[in-house]
Design an enzyme around this catalytic site. Structure first.
Site, mmCIF file in Angstrom:
data_model
loop_
_atom_site.group_PDB
_atom_site.id
_atom_site.type_symbol
_atom_site.label_atom_id
_atom_site.label_comp_id
_atom_site.label_asym_id
_atom_site.label_seq_id
_atom_site.Cartn_x
_atom_site.Cartn_y
_atom_site.Cartn_z
ATOM 1 N N ASP A 188 0.831 -1.192 0.000
ATOM 2 C CA ASP A 188 0.000 0.000 0.000
ATOM 3 C C ASP A 188 0.879 1.260 0.000
ATOM 4 O O ASP A 188 1.890 1.310 0.702
ATOM 5 C CB ASP A 188 -0.865 -0.034 1.273
ATOM 6 C CG ASP A 188 -1.983 0.976 1.248
ATOM 7 O OD1 ASP A 188 -2.765 0.979 0.283
ATOM 8 O OD2 ASP A 188 -2.087 1.770 2.213
ATOM 9 N N GLU A 234 15.242 -14.148 -0.406
ATOM 10 C CA GLU A 234 15.792 -15.245 0.407
ATOM 11 C C GLU A 234 14.889 -16.472 0.331
ATOM 12 O O GLU A 234 15.264 -17.550 0.747
ATOM 13 C CB GLU A 234 15.886 -14.816 1.878
ATOM 14 C CG GLU A 234 16.977 -13.817 2.170
ATOM 15 C CD GLU A 234 16.888 -13.352 3.623
ATOM 16 O OE1 GLU A 234 16.338 -14.093 4.477
ATOM 17 O OE2 GLU A 234 17.351 -12.228 3.893
HETATM 18 C C1 NOJ Z 1 -4.554 2.800 -0.975
HETATM 19 C C2 NOJ Z 1 -5.625 1.777 -0.774
HETATM 20 O O1 NOJ Z 1 -5.823 1.076 -1.976
HETATM 21 C C3 NOJ Z 1 -6.843 2.540 -0.327
HETATM 22 O O2 NOJ Z 1 -8.000 1.731 -0.332
HETATM 23 C C4 NOJ Z 1 -6.571 3.109 1.035
HETATM 24 O O3 NOJ Z 1 -7.651 3.905 1.442
HETATM 25 C C5 NOJ Z 1 -5.297 3.962 1.029
HETATM 26 N N1 NOJ Z 1 -4.230 3.373 0.300
HETATM 27 C C6 NOJ Z 1 -4.810 4.188 2.432
HETATM 28 O O4 NOJ Z 1 -4.307 2.991 2.969
#
Ligand code: NOJ
Ligand code: CA
Length: 492
Positions: A188, A234
């Site tokens: 993310d 790894e």
């Molecule tokens: C990107 C994620 O795909 C989204 O759903 C989320 O709200 C934000 N990052 C924050 O984590």
């Protein structure tokens, strides 16, 4: 290439709460995914990416993690996850989880016990703004008497990645899951981990607004990705690092591949920002191909839980256009990632004002509605409404002419044809409205996204797949004609 399994893979994104509900409480769960492995194997996917499955107060539906090595009770138990990994593995399907390293939940024990894991300031130090709106990214914390940073919701405090102990903790988390057989992570906001050490103001460009130069996109983030890359290598097979590296600037985006030693794949969101238009998409792909480091390729996607579904955005509900989009995603050089329901040309759902659960505005819920399994949906009182079940798995699986069968056959073709999996991409001259490219030596992909019929010259071979299935097997000698919203793969 060999052990880099994702190079030959078709990935499939599952939003766990909305995919399949095994215990009938209206919330999709891990046991539900396990029950549907037969379907996913039949479809032909090689890897499943699950959005966050961890305990979370669900301010942002799992993207506010309160325990990185647990499983949210709504979704099941760690034993359910282990079972999913094992049973998917037996069918040749790998499980990829979602790592949320940029922020935790404010209910994560670290937030009270380890304040040094977060970014604090005595005053509001700069102009940084929350991505979810609502102004400043800084919030006063009564207990500490200081402000903490939240690039997203206030319930998602940003982690201080300058702290070496944070790095140690996340390495432990990566290993915890890799040791259990998890095949990799989607990462993310992979571009945002490090914040400017001096907390400088983000520049505001007149007419363009704020550019997140200091709150995100710091060069030191690459060091972290490099460390994880080494760690993932790894393992055998190596674990996948698939980044949500969200930049529409081509070079910035490609930089997250490093010199082949950072992300293995990054979603090419720039394509999702294009219209389903031949010239626009061709230009995007030309740029992507030009900036990628040698031996790297993009992860192509058209839909996800943030941007909604391509069957609505690109195809406006037209199944023929949705099939063209599937040809694009599966016919480009790269790893395709389908979002659950894309294989049905599923459109975004309708979620009335009073049912909205998303923290962001505009709400992303229409792109997160439940998977329609049967003509009546197959859900009991689901957490988000399922209103339109015209496109559903049961009906389409029974109909050899359906988009579901089309997707399945396209995936199978990709598996059969080395050209389609890994052949080089070369755009060919094409009439207006059409986009035509060669893959490898002997495979040609063409889509007509325009309003008039086109004739593409210099094509010889036979039609292996066509959006209009009656044309499959047709011989092409010198000239391929495509009606509007028709696409084909031609092999020589
Ligand atoms: C990107 C994620 O795909 C989204 O759903 C989320 O709200 C934000 N990052 C924050 O984590
Ligand atoms: Ca359930």
């Amino acid at each position: 290439m060999g052990d880099r399994w994702w190079r030959d893979a078709v990935l499939y994104q599952v939003y766990p709460r909305s995919f399949a509900d095994a215990n009938g409480d209206g919330i999709g769960d891990l046991a539900g995914v396990t029950e549907r492995l037969e379907y996913l194997e039949w479809l032909g996917v090689d890897g499943i990416w699950l959005n966050p499955i961890h305990p979370s107060p669900n301010v942002d539906w799992g993207y506010d993690v309160s325990d990185y090595t647990g499983v949210h009770p709504d979704l099941g138990t760690l034993a359910d996850l282990d079972r999913l990994v094992t049973e998917a593995g037996a069918r040749g399907i790998r499980i990829v989880l979602d790592l949320v390293p940029n922020h935790t939940s404010d209910r994560h024990p670290w937030f009270r016990e380890r304040p040094d894991f977060y970014v604090w300031s005595d005053e509001v130090p700069n102009n940084w703004e929350s991505i979810f709106g609502g102004g400043s990214a800084w919030k006063f914390d009564d207990e500490r008497g200081r402000y903490y940073l939240h690039n997203f919701a206030p319930g998602q405090p940003d982690v201080d990645w300058w702290n070496p102990e944070v790095r140690t903790e996340f390495e432990r988390i990566l290993r915890f899951w890799f040791d259990r057989g998890v095949a990799g992570f989607r990462i993310d906001v992979a571009h945002a981990l490090i914040k400017d050490a001096q907390l400088r103001d983000d520049p505001v460009i007149p007419g363009l607004g704020m550019r997140r130069r200091y709150s995100m996109y710091r060069p030191e983030t690459h060091d972290i990705l490099r460390e994880w890359h080494a760690l993932a290598r790894e393992y055998a097979p190596p674990r996948l690092l698939l980044g949500e590296a969200y930049s529409l600037e081509f070079e910035e985006w490609a930089s997250y591949y490093g010199a082949g030693d950072e992300l293995d794949l990054a979603f090419a969101f720039v394509l999702t920002h294009a219209n389903l238009d031949a010239a626009e998409m061709r230009d995007v792909v030309a740029e992507v191909e030009a900036v990628l480091p040698t031996d790297a390729w993009a992860c192509w996607t058209g839909s996800n839980h943030d941007i909604g579904r391509f069957a609505s955005r690109w195809a406006k509900g037209d199944d023929a256009l949705a099939r063209c989009a599937l040809i694009v995603l599966l016919g480009l050089r790269g790893t395709p990632c389908l979002y659950y329901g894309d294989e049905l040309a599923l459109e975004s759902g309708v979620v009335s004002e009073d049912r909205i659960l998303d923290v962001a505005s505009p709400s992303r819920d229409p792109g997160r509605t439940p998977m329609p399994w049967t003509p009546d949906g197959g859900w009991h009182d689901p957490w988000l409404p399922l209103t339109d079940t015209r496109r559903n798995v049961e009906d389409q699986r029974a109909d050899a002419g359906s988009t579901l069968h089309f997707t399945r056959d396209l995936i199978a073709l990709r598996r059969r044809l080395g050209d389609l999996r890994s052949g080089r991409y070369e755009a060919l001259p094409a009439p207006d409205g059409a986009w035509v490219w060669r893959r490898g030596a002997g495979t040609l992909v063409a889509v007509n996204l325009g309003m008039s019929a086109v004739a593409i010259h210099g094509v010889d071979g036979s039609i292996a797949t066509c959006t209009d299935r009656v044309r499959e097997g047709e011989r092409v000698t010198g000239r391929l004609e495509l009606a509007p919203a028709q696409g084909a793969v031609v092999t020589s």
